[in-house]
Scaffold this motif. Structure first.
Motif, PDB file in Angstrom:
ATOM      1  N   TYR A  11       3.756  -7.111  -0.271  1.00  0.00           N
ATOM      2  CA  TYR A  11       3.802  -6.563   1.091  1.00  0.00           C
ATOM      3  C   TYR A  11       5.210  -6.592   1.686  1.00  0.00           C
ATOM      4  O   TYR A  11       5.700  -5.587   2.214  1.00  0.00           O
ATOM      5  CB  TYR A  11       2.830  -7.357   1.952  1.00  0.00           C
ATOM      6  N   LEU A  12       5.881  -7.732   1.598  1.00  0.00           N
ATOM      7  CA  LEU A  12       7.217  -7.846   2.188  1.00  0.00           C
ATOM      8  C   LEU A  12       8.290  -7.154   1.363  1.00  0.00           C
ATOM      9  O   LEU A  12       9.443  -7.052   1.799  1.00  0.00           O
ATOM     10  CB  LEU A  12       7.577  -9.319   2.397  1.00  0.00           C
ATOM     11  N   GLN A  13       7.931  -6.688   0.170  1.00  0.00           N
ATOM     12  CA  GLN A  13       8.879  -5.943  -0.662  1.00  0.00           C
ATOM     13  C   GLN A  13       8.825  -4.445  -0.374  1.00  0.00           C
ATOM     14  O   GLN A  13       9.666  -3.681  -0.856  1.00  0.00           O
ATOM     15  CB  GLN A  13       8.572  -6.185  -2.144  1.00  0.00           C
ATOM     16  N   VAL A  14       7.831  -4.021   0.399  1.00  0.00           N
ATOM     17  CA  VAL A  14       7.705  -2.606   0.772  1.00  0.00           C
ATOM     18  C   VAL A  14       8.839  -2.227   1.725  1.00  0.00           C
ATOM     19  O   VAL A  14       9.303  -3.036   2.528  1.00  0.00           O
ATOM     20  CB  VAL A  14       6.334  -2.355   1.438  1.00  0.00           C
ATOM     21  N   ASP A  15       9.290  -0.998   1.645  1.00  0.00           N
ATOM     22  CA  ASP A  15      10.330  -0.489   2.547  1.00  0.00           C
ATOM     23  C   ASP A  15       9.669  -0.041   3.847  1.00  0.00           C
ATOM     24  O   ASP A  15       9.251   1.110   3.994  1.00  0.00           O
ATOM     25  CB  ASP A  15      11.070   0.681   1.881  1.00  0.00           C
ATOM     26  N   TRP A  16       9.541  -0.978   4.783  1.00  0.00           N
ATOM     27  CA  TRP A  16       8.905  -0.673   6.060  1.00  0.00           C
ATOM     28  C   TRP A  16       9.920  -0.044   7.009  1.00  0.00           C
ATOM     29  O   TRP A  16      11.041  -0.529   7.144  1.00  0.00           O
ATOM     30  CB  TRP A  16       8.340  -1.950   6.695  1.00  0.00           C
ATOM     31  N   HIS A  17       9.507   1.026   7.702  1.00  0.00           N
ATOM     32  CA  HIS A  17      10.400   1.692   8.655  1.00  0.00           C
ATOM     33  C   HIS A  17       9.618   2.066   9.907  1.00  0.00           C
ATOM     34  O   HIS A  17       9.597   3.217  10.335  1.00  0.00           O
ATOM     35  CB  HIS A  17      11.042   2.938   8.019  1.00  0.00           C
ATOM     36  N   ILE A  18       8.980   1.033  10.499  1.00  0.00           N
ATOM     37  CA  ILE A  18       8.106   1.284  11.647  1.00  0.00           C
ATOM     38  C   ILE A  18       8.683   0.720  12.950  1.00  0.00           C
ATOM     39  O   ILE A  18       8.170   1.009  14.024  1.00  0.00           O
ATOM     40  CB  ILE A  18       6.705   0.675  11.418  1.00  0.00           C
ATOM     41  N   GLY A  19       9.727  -0.085  12.869  1.00  0.00           N
ATOM     42  CA  GLY A  19      10.333  -0.612  14.078  1.00  0.00           C
ATOM     43  C   GLY A  19       9.498  -1.646  14.806  1.00  0.00           C
ATOM     44  O   GLY A  19       9.779  -1.994  15.959  1.00  0.00           O
ATOM     45  N   ILE A  20       8.451  -2.130  14.164  1.00  0.00           N
ATOM     46  CA  ILE A  20       7.573  -3.154  14.753  1.00  0.00           C
ATOM     47  C   ILE A  20       7.538  -4.333  13.779  1.00  0.00           C
ATOM     48  O   ILE A  20       7.378  -4.130  12.571  1.00  0.00           O
ATOM     49  CB  ILE A  20       6.141  -2.612  14.966  1.00  0.00           C
ATOM     50  N   PRO A  21       7.672  -5.565  14.257  1.00  0.00           N
ATOM     51  CA  PRO A  21       7.751  -6.717  13.347  1.00  0.00           C
ATOM     52  C   PRO A  21       6.418  -7.175  12.774  1.00  0.00           C
ATOM     53  O   PRO A  21       6.160  -8.371  12.633  1.00  0.00           O
ATOM     54  CB  PRO A  21       8.375  -7.803  14.231  1.00  0.00           C
ATOM     55  N   LEU A  22       5.538  -6.229  12.438  1.00  0.00           N
ATOM     56  CA  LEU A  22       4.258  -6.613  11.860  1.00  0.00           C
ATOM     57  C   LEU A  22       4.399  -7.295  10.508  1.00  0.00           C
ATOM     58  O   LEU A  22       3.721  -8.295  10.242  1.00  0.00           O
ATOM     59  CB  LEU A  22       3.349  -5.383  11.745  1.00  0.00           C
ATOM     60  N   PRO A  23       5.246  -6.775   9.602  1.00  0.00           N
ATOM     61  CA  PRO A  23       5.404  -7.468   8.310  1.00  0.00           C
ATOM     62  C   PRO A  23       5.851  -8.915   8.471  1.00  0.00           C
ATOM     63  O   PRO A  23       5.352  -9.814   7.788  1.00  0.00           O
ATOM     64  CB  PRO A  23       6.457  -6.618   7.590  1.00  0.00           C
ATOM     65  N   GLY A  24       6.776  -9.145   9.405  1.00  0.00           N
ATOM     66  CA  GLY A  24       7.231 -10.512   9.640  1.00  0.00           C
ATOM     67  C   GLY A  24       6.132 -11.410  10.152  1.00  0.00           C
ATOM     68  O   GLY A  24       6.086 -12.609   9.846  1.00  0.00           O
ATOM     69  N   ALA A  25       5.195 -10.843  10.923  1.00  0.00           N
ATOM     70  CA  ALA A  25       4.078 -11.639  11.444  1.00  0.00           C
ATOM     71  C   ALA A  25       3.184 -12.116  10.316  1.00  0.00           C
ATOM     72  O   ALA A  25       2.725 -13.271  10.321  1.00  0.00           O
ATOM     73  CB  ALA A  25       3.284 -10.802  12.444  1.00  0.00           C
TER      74      ALA A  25
ATOM     75  N   SER B  18       5.758   2.745   0.663  1.00  0.00           N
ATOM     76  CA  SER B  18       7.086   2.855   1.264  1.00  0.00           C
ATOM     77  C   SER B  18       7.343   4.261   1.790  1.00  0.00           C
ATOM     78  O   SER B  18       8.126   4.450   2.732  1.00  0.00           O
ATOM     79  CB  SER B  18       8.164   2.486   0.239  1.00  0.00           C
ATOM     80  N   GLY B  19       6.708   5.265   1.187  1.00  0.00           N
ATOM     81  CA  GLY B  19       6.941   6.648   1.582  1.00  0.00           C
ATOM     82  C   GLY B  19       5.990   7.182   2.630  1.00  0.00           C
ATOM     83  O   GLY B  19       6.076   8.358   3.002  1.00  0.00           O
ATOM     84  N   LEU B  20       5.097   6.351   3.152  1.00  0.00           N
ATOM     85  CA  LEU B  20       4.172   6.802   4.197  1.00  0.00           C
ATOM     86  C   LEU B  20       4.914   7.149   5.478  1.00  0.00           C
ATOM     87  O   LEU B  20       5.989   6.603   5.767  1.00  0.00           O
ATOM     88  CB  LEU B  20       3.141   5.710   4.497  1.00  0.00           C
ATOM     89  N   GLY B  21       4.293   8.025   6.267  1.00  0.00           N
ATOM     90  CA  GLY B  21       4.851   8.333   7.577  1.00  0.00           C
ATOM     91  C   GLY B  21       4.657   7.185   8.543  1.00  0.00           C
ATOM     92  O   GLY B  21       4.053   6.152   8.217  1.00  0.00           O
ATOM     93  N   ALA B  22       5.145   7.372   9.775  1.00  0.00           N
ATOM     94  CA  ALA B  22       5.113   6.289  10.761  1.00  0.00           C
ATOM     95  C   ALA B  22       3.698   5.800  11.032  1.00  0.00           C
ATOM     96  O   ALA B  22       3.430   4.594  11.037  1.00  0.00           O
ATOM     97  CB  ALA B  22       5.770   6.755  12.055  1.00  0.00           C
ATOM     98  N   THR B  23       2.774   6.731  11.273  1.00  0.00           N
ATOM     99  CA  THR B  23       1.390   6.328  11.573  1.00  0.00           C
ATOM    100  C   THR B  23       0.753   5.620  10.391  1.00  0.00           C
ATOM    101  O   THR B  23       0.107   4.569  10.543  1.00  0.00           O
ATOM    102  CB  THR B  23       0.541   7.555  11.948  1.00  0.00           C
ATOM    103  N   GLY B  24       0.927   6.178   9.205  1.00  0.00           N
ATOM    104  CA  GLY B  24       0.365   5.562   8.008  1.00  0.00           C
ATOM    105  C   GLY B  24       0.923   4.180   7.763  1.00  0.00           C
ATOM    106  O   GLY B  24       0.181   3.266   7.381  1.00  0.00           O
ATOM    107  N   GLN B  25       2.215   4.004   8.004  1.00  0.00           N
ATOM    108  CA  GLN B  25       2.820   2.693   7.788  1.00  0.00           C
ATOM    109  C   GLN B  25       2.352   1.667   8.815  1.00  0.00           C
ATOM    110  O   GLN B  25       2.186   0.497   8.487  1.00  0.00           O
ATOM    111  CB  GLN B  25       4.342   2.800   7.802  1.00  0.00           C
ATOM    112  N   ILE B  26       2.141   2.100  10.038  1.00  0.00           N
ATOM    113  CA  ILE B  26       1.638   1.160  11.055  1.00  0.00           C
ATOM    114  C   ILE B  26       0.254   0.658  10.663  1.00  0.00           C
ATOM    115  O   ILE B  26      -0.037  -0.548  10.733  1.00  0.00           O
ATOM    116  CB  ILE B  26       1.612   1.827  12.445  1.00  0.00           C
ATOM    117  N   VAL B  27      -0.599   1.582  10.241  1.00  0.00           N
ATOM    118  CA  VAL B  27      -1.940   1.183   9.808  1.00  0.00           C
ATOM    119  C   VAL B  27      -1.846   0.251   8.603  1.00  0.00           C
ATOM    120  O   VAL B  27      -2.517  -0.789   8.540  1.00  0.00           O
ATOM    121  CB  VAL B  27      -2.796   2.423   9.472  1.00  0.00           C
ATOM    122  N   ALA B  28      -1.010   0.628   7.640  1.00  0.00           N
ATOM    123  CA  ALA B  28      -0.854  -0.194   6.436  1.00  0.00           C
ATOM    124  C   ALA B  28      -0.303  -1.574   6.779  1.00  0.00           C
ATOM    125  O   ALA B  28      -0.723  -2.587   6.213  1.00  0.00           O
ATOM    126  CB  ALA B  28       0.068   0.510   5.439  1.00  0.00           C
ATOM    127  N   ALA B  29       0.642  -1.627   7.698  1.00  0.00           N
ATOM    128  CA  ALA B  29       1.248  -2.909   8.061  1.00  0.00           C
ATOM    129  C   ALA B  29       0.227  -3.872   8.640  1.00  0.00           C
ATOM    130  O   ALA B  29       0.345  -5.094   8.497  1.00  0.00           O
ATOM    131  CB  ALA B  29       2.381  -2.689   9.066  1.00  0.00           C
TER     132      ALA B  29
END
Length: 385
Positions: free
Chosen positions: A40-54, A302-313
Motif C-alpha cells: 500500500y505505501l509503495q503505491v504512487d499516491w497523488h491524492i493530496g490527502i494523508p490517507l496512506p499515512g493514516a 498508481s495510475g488511477l484517477g483522483a476519485t479512484g485513488q481516494i476510494v482505494a486509499a
C-alpha cells in the motif's frame, strides 16, 4: 480453566474460544501490517490527502500488540509440553518448527527472487541464506522463535520464575533501547521471549484475566493502551529503557480482554476463532501471495484517477488483506488435496514407527495456532511484527 485432552483421547475437547479469537485477530493484523508496509505505501499516491499515512500510523500503533499477544498465548499452551521429557517433545515442539521454518524459507527465497521490487528482506546469496537459517531469522521468524523459546523455557523450567522473567525482560529492554545489534528480525526474537515465558509462568493468571473480562475492563485497558501510545509518541520515548516493554504488557492485557469479550459474540468471535485455528497456512503463505499481487496491482493502482485513488486509499488495505487471507486458505486446501501435507507437518521418516500421542499432537497445534479440540490429525494449524 482451559482443558487439554488426556493421552490417547480422540474425543472432541472444549476449545478455548478467547485464545482462538485472539490468534485470529493477530494473524489478521499481521497480514494487514504487511499489506500496508510492503504494498500500500509503495503505491504512487497523488491524492493530496494523508490517507496512506493514516494507515501506516494505525499499523505502527499495533506493533506492541500483535506479536506479544501471539507469544503470550503460545507460552500459555506450552506449559503441559514443558513437563514432558526432551525425547517426547523434541519432534513436535522443536524439530517440527525448525523444519517448517527451513522449508518455507527456501520457498520464500525462490518466489521473492522473482519480485525484486517487493519491499521485503530476502537472501540474495548462499551466505545470506545461511545467516537467515541460523542467526538472523527472516520474516518467518515466528516459527524459528517457537522452537528456540521452547528450548529456553524447558532448559530453565526449574530455575526461579522471577529470575527467568527478569532476565528475559532485561533482554527485551536492551533490544528496544537499541543496545543490541538486531539485523533482520533478530530484534523481534529478542524482544518477545519475555512474553512467551510470561505465558508459561503466568498461565493461571492469564486464564483468570480472560474468564473475568468485563466491558469496564475492556474500556479501561483500551484507554490505558491508547494513552500509553500517545505519551510514548509525544515525548519520543520508544527507545527509553523499559517503555516498549511496559506498553507491550498493557497491550497484552487489552488484547486478552478484547479477545475474551469478542469470543462471547459469535458473529465476530466465530470467524476470528476460525482463522485462529488456521494461522500456520496464512502465516507461511501470505508473503509470497502478497508479493505476486503487488507485482500485478502496483501500476494499475498508481495510475488511477483522483476519485479512484481516494476510494482505494480508504479501502485498499482492508480489501487486499481479506483477499490475501482467502487465497492463503485456498492454496492451503489445494496443497493438502495434492498430497503436499509435508509443507505443513514434519514428515515421518521412511520406515519409522515413531508415534506422537494425541496430547502431543494437540500441543504442537496449540503452539502453531490451533487449540485442543480436533480429533483429526491432519487439520490445518499456526505468526511478524
Amino acid at each position: 480453566m482451559l482443558k487439554e485432552p488426556m493421552p490417547f483421547d480422540t474425543r472432541p475437547q472444549p476449545r478455548a474460544q478467547w485464545a482462538d479469537t485472539a490468534k485470529g485477530a493477530c494473524i489478521v493484523l499481521v497480514v494487514l501490517w504487511h499489506v500496508v508496509m510492503k504494498d500500500y505505501l509503495q503505491v504512487d499516491w497523488h491524492i493530496g490527502i494523508p490517507l496512506p499515512g493514516a494507515w501506516g500510523t494505525l499499523g505502527e500503533q499495533l506493533l506492541p500488540l500483535r506479536m506479544p499477544l501471539f507469544f503470550t498465548i503460545s507460552g500459555v499452551f506450552a506449559t503441559t509440553a514443558l513437563t514432558r521429557t526432551w525425547r517426547q517433545t523434541a519432534r513436535p515442539r522443536i524439530a517440527r518448527f525448525l523444519y517448517l521454518y527451513t522449508a518455507w524459507l527456501l520457498i520464500h527465497t525462490a518466489i521473492l527472487s522473482t519480485v525484486p521490487g517487493f519491499a521485503t528482506a530476502r537472501a540474495d546469496s548462499a551466505l545470506a541464506l545461511l545467516e537467515q537459517l541460523t542467526i538472523t531469522p527472516s520474516n518467518l521468524w515466528y516459527l524459528y522463535a517457537l522452537a528456540v523459546y521452547f528450548v529456553i523455557a524447558k532448559a530453565l523450567r526449574h530455575a526461579p520464575r522471577a529470575a527467568v522473567l527478569a532476565a528475559a525482560a532485561a533482554l527485551s529492554v536492551a533490544t528496544a533501547s537499541g543496545l543490541l545489534a538486531t539485523p533482520g528480525d533478530r530484534g523481534g526474537l529478542y524482544q518477545n521471549l519475555v512474553f512467551f515465558l510470561a505465558g508459561v509462568h503466568l498461565r493461571p493468571r492469564i486464564e483468570r484475566w480472560a474468564e473475568t473480562a468485563t466491558r469496564r475492563r475492556l474500556v479501561l485497558t483500551f484507554t490505558t493502551y491508547a494513552a500509553a501510545l500517545a505519551a510514548m509518541a509525544a515525548v519520543g520515548a520508544q527507545r527509553w529503557p523499559g517503555v516498549w516493554l511496559a506498553v507491550g504488557v498493557i497491550a497484552v492485557a487489552f488484547g486478552v480482554t478484547a479477545a475474551a469479550r469478542l469470543a462471547r459474540r459469535p458473529a465476530i468471535g466465530g470467524p476470528l476463532a476460525a482463522l485462529g485455528r488456521r494461522t500456520l497456512p496464512i502465516y507461511v503463505i501470505h508473503m509470497p501471495v502478497l508479493a505476486l499481487l503487488h507485482l500485478v496491482l502496483h501500476d494499475p493502482v498508481s495510475g488511477l484517477g483522483a476519485t479512484g485513488q481516494i476510494v482505494a486509499a480508504v479501502v485498499y488495505p482492508a480489501v487486499l488483506s481479506a483477499v490475501v487471507i482467502a487465497l492463503c486458505l485456498l492454496i492451503h486446501r489445494a496443497l493438502r488435496r495434492l498430497g503436499a501435507s509435508w509443507l505443513f507437518e514434519l514428515p515421518q521418516l521412511s520406515g519409522s514407527r515413531a508415534f506422537t500421542p494425541w496430547h502431543d499432537r494437540d500441543s504442537l497445534r496449540v503452539a502453531a495456532g490451533e487449540l485442543p479440540g480436533r480429533s483429526d490429525d491432519h487439520a490445518g494449524t499456526g505468526p511478524k511484527r
